[in-house]
Design a protein around this motif. Structure first.
Motif, PDB file in Angstrom:
ATOM      1  N   SER A 174      -6.125   5.551  -8.328  1.00  0.00           N
ATOM      2  CA  SER A 174      -5.695   6.820  -8.031  1.00  0.00           C
ATOM      3  C   SER A 174      -4.551   7.075  -8.912  1.00  0.00           C
ATOM      4  O   SER A 174      -4.742   8.180  -9.638  1.00  0.00           O
ATOM      5  CB  SER A 174      -5.493   7.294  -6.672  1.00  0.00           C
ATOM      6  OG  SER A 174      -4.943   8.493  -6.576  1.00  0.00           O
ATOM      7  N   ALA A 185       0.655   4.088  -2.912  1.00  0.00           N
ATOM      8  CA  ALA A 185       0.141   5.424  -2.398  1.00  0.00           C
ATOM      9  C   ALA A 185       1.290   6.426  -2.634  1.00  0.00           C
ATOM     10  O   ALA A 185       0.687   7.447  -3.100  1.00  0.00           O
ATOM     11  CB  ALA A 185      -0.243   5.238  -0.814  1.00  0.00           C
ATOM     12  N   ALA A 198      -8.263   5.658  -0.290  1.00  0.00           N
ATOM     13  CA  ALA A 198      -7.194   4.636   0.110  1.00  0.00           C
ATOM     14  C   ALA A 198      -6.468   4.759   1.487  1.00  0.00           C
ATOM     15  O   ALA A 198      -6.200   3.733   2.276  1.00  0.00           O
ATOM     16  CB  ALA A 198      -6.113   4.640  -0.960  1.00  0.00           C
ATOM     17  N   TYR A 203       0.891  -1.255  -0.005  1.00  0.00           N
ATOM     18  CA  TYR A 203       0.088  -0.136  -0.015  1.00  0.00           C
ATOM     19  C   TYR A 203       0.887   1.367   0.009  1.00  0.00           C
ATOM     20  O   TYR A 203       0.497   2.077  -0.761  1.00  0.00           O
ATOM     21  CB  TYR A 203      -0.934   0.145   1.253  1.00  0.00           C
ATOM     22  CG  TYR A 203      -1.516   1.426   1.566  1.00  0.00           C
ATOM     23  CD1 TYR A 203      -2.440   1.791   0.672  1.00  0.00           C
ATOM     24  CD2 TYR A 203      -1.033   2.273   2.614  1.00  0.00           C
ATOM     25  CE1 TYR A 203      -2.702   3.244   0.676  1.00  0.00           C
ATOM     26  CE2 TYR A 203      -1.514   3.392   2.694  1.00  0.00           C
ATOM     27  CZ  TYR A 203      -2.334   4.175   1.770  1.00  0.00           C
ATOM     28  OH  TYR A 203      -2.650   5.267   2.049  1.00  0.00           O
ATOM     29  N   ASP A 236      -8.206  -3.366  -0.081  1.00  0.00           N
ATOM     30  CA  ASP A 236      -8.876  -2.264  -0.686  1.00  0.00           C
ATOM     31  C   ASP A 236      -8.226  -0.850  -0.883  1.00  0.00           C
ATOM     32  O   ASP A 236      -8.306  -0.250  -1.796  1.00  0.00           O
ATOM     33  CB  ASP A 236     -10.355  -1.945   0.189  1.00  0.00           C
ATOM     34  CG  ASP A 236     -11.292  -3.036   0.040  1.00  0.00           C
ATOM     35  OD1 ASP A 236     -11.295  -3.835  -0.834  1.00  0.00           O
ATOM     36  OD2 ASP A 236     -12.259  -2.923   0.971  1.00  0.00           O
ATOM     37  N   ALA A 237      -7.202  -0.691   0.098  1.00  0.00           N
ATOM     38  CA  ALA A 237      -6.386   0.599   0.190  1.00  0.00           C
ATOM     39  C   ALA A 237      -5.601   0.365  -1.243  1.00  0.00           C
ATOM     40  O   ALA A 237      -5.407   1.332  -2.047  1.00  0.00           O
ATOM     41  CB  ALA A 237      -5.657   0.538   1.353  1.00  0.00           C
ATOM     42  N   GLU A 240      -8.940   3.455   4.413  1.00  0.00           N
ATOM     43  CA  GLU A 240      -8.969   2.141   4.158  1.00  0.00           C
ATOM     44  C   GLU A 240      -7.501   1.568   4.804  1.00  0.00           C
ATOM     45  O   GLU A 240      -7.581   0.562   5.804  1.00  0.00           O
ATOM     46  CB  GLU A 240      -9.044   1.401   2.763  1.00  0.00           C
ATOM     47  CG  GLU A 240     -10.300   1.939   2.275  1.00  0.00           C
ATOM     48  CD  GLU A 240     -11.554   1.315   2.960  1.00  0.00           C
ATOM     49  OE1 GLU A 240     -11.415   0.098   3.464  1.00  0.00           O
ATOM     50  OE2 GLU A 240     -12.645   1.888   3.381  1.00  0.00           O
ATOM     51  N   HIS A 252      -9.842   9.055  -4.659  1.00  0.00           N
ATOM     52  CA  HIS A 252      -9.403   7.633  -4.299  1.00  0.00           C
ATOM     53  C   HIS A 252      -8.258   7.543  -3.655  1.00  0.00           C
ATOM     54  O   HIS A 252      -8.212   6.409  -2.718  1.00  0.00           O
ATOM     55  CB  HIS A 252      -9.335   6.930  -5.734  1.00  0.00           C
ATOM     56  CG  HIS A 252     -10.548   6.509  -6.567  1.00  0.00           C
ATOM     57  ND1 HIS A 252     -11.362   7.398  -6.844  1.00  0.00           N
ATOM     58  CD2 HIS A 252     -10.993   5.232  -6.479  1.00  0.00           C
ATOM     59  CE1 HIS A 252     -12.493   6.771  -7.346  1.00  0.00           C
ATOM     60  NE2 HIS A 252     -12.407   5.390  -7.096  1.00  0.00           N
ATOM     61  N   LEU A 284      -7.531   1.060  -4.195  1.00  0.00           N
ATOM     62  CA  LEU A 284      -7.818   2.656  -4.471  1.00  0.00           C
ATOM     63  C   LEU A 284      -6.687   3.155  -4.824  1.00  0.00           C
ATOM     64  O   LEU A 284      -6.867   4.098  -5.618  1.00  0.00           O
ATOM     65  CB  LEU A 284      -8.529   2.943  -3.027  1.00  0.00           C
ATOM     66  CG  LEU A 284     -10.066   2.310  -2.783  1.00  0.00           C
ATOM     67  CD1 LEU A 284     -10.298   2.747  -1.303  1.00  0.00           C
ATOM     68  CD2 LEU A 284     -10.919   3.009  -3.758  1.00  0.00           C
ATOM     69  N   ALA A 285      -5.453   3.028  -4.433  1.00  0.00           N
ATOM     70  CA  ALA A 285      -4.349   3.709  -4.747  1.00  0.00           C
ATOM     71  C   ALA A 285      -3.815   3.422  -6.028  1.00  0.00           C
ATOM     72  O   ALA A 285      -3.535   4.107  -6.923  1.00  0.00           O
ATOM     73  CB  ALA A 285      -3.109   3.381  -3.692  1.00  0.00           C
TER      74      ALA A 285
END
Length: 110
Positions: A90, A38, A71, A34, A82-83, A74, A67, A86-87
């Motif tokens: 994004s 991110a 993230a 993540y 999920d994070a 999450e 998003h 979403l990242a």
């Protein structure tokens, strides 16, 4: 026979120990994955902002921004799967925003 049962018991205990000890490593991997995603998404989002994507590609820019914020939420709840997803979304939309913003700049310069 007794040594065979004792051997199997020891193997099961060892396997159980390894499984229990692996859980923190797996959680750490999710956090690490993540963090990489991110960080990359945040960098691309910043690049898009610097290129003026807020004006030239608002849908893509704000989609990426929202998003990334979701993230982060999450990840704070340790829902790394999920994070990460979403990242990734994004980052994808930040890249689209960068492309559109560059096209808009190049078109304005002609």
């Amino acid at each position: 026979m007794r040594s065979v049962n004792h051997s199997h018991r020891r193997e099961r205990l060892l396997l159980g120990f390894v499984a229990v000890m692996s859980v923190p490593a797996l959680v750490g991997c999710g956090n690490g994955m993540y963090s990489l995603r991110a960080s990359s998404a945040a960098g691309k989002l910043e690049q898009a902002r610097e290129l003026g994507a807020e004006q030239s590609a608002p849908y893509e820019y704000f989609y990426a921004k929202e998003h990334l914020q979701k993230a982060q939420t999450e990840a704070a709840e340790a829902d790394y799967s999920d994070a990460i997803d979403l990242a990734e979304a994004s980052e994808k939309y930040a890249e689209k925003a960068i492309d559109i913003a560059r096209e808009a700049r190049n078109g304005a310069g002609k």
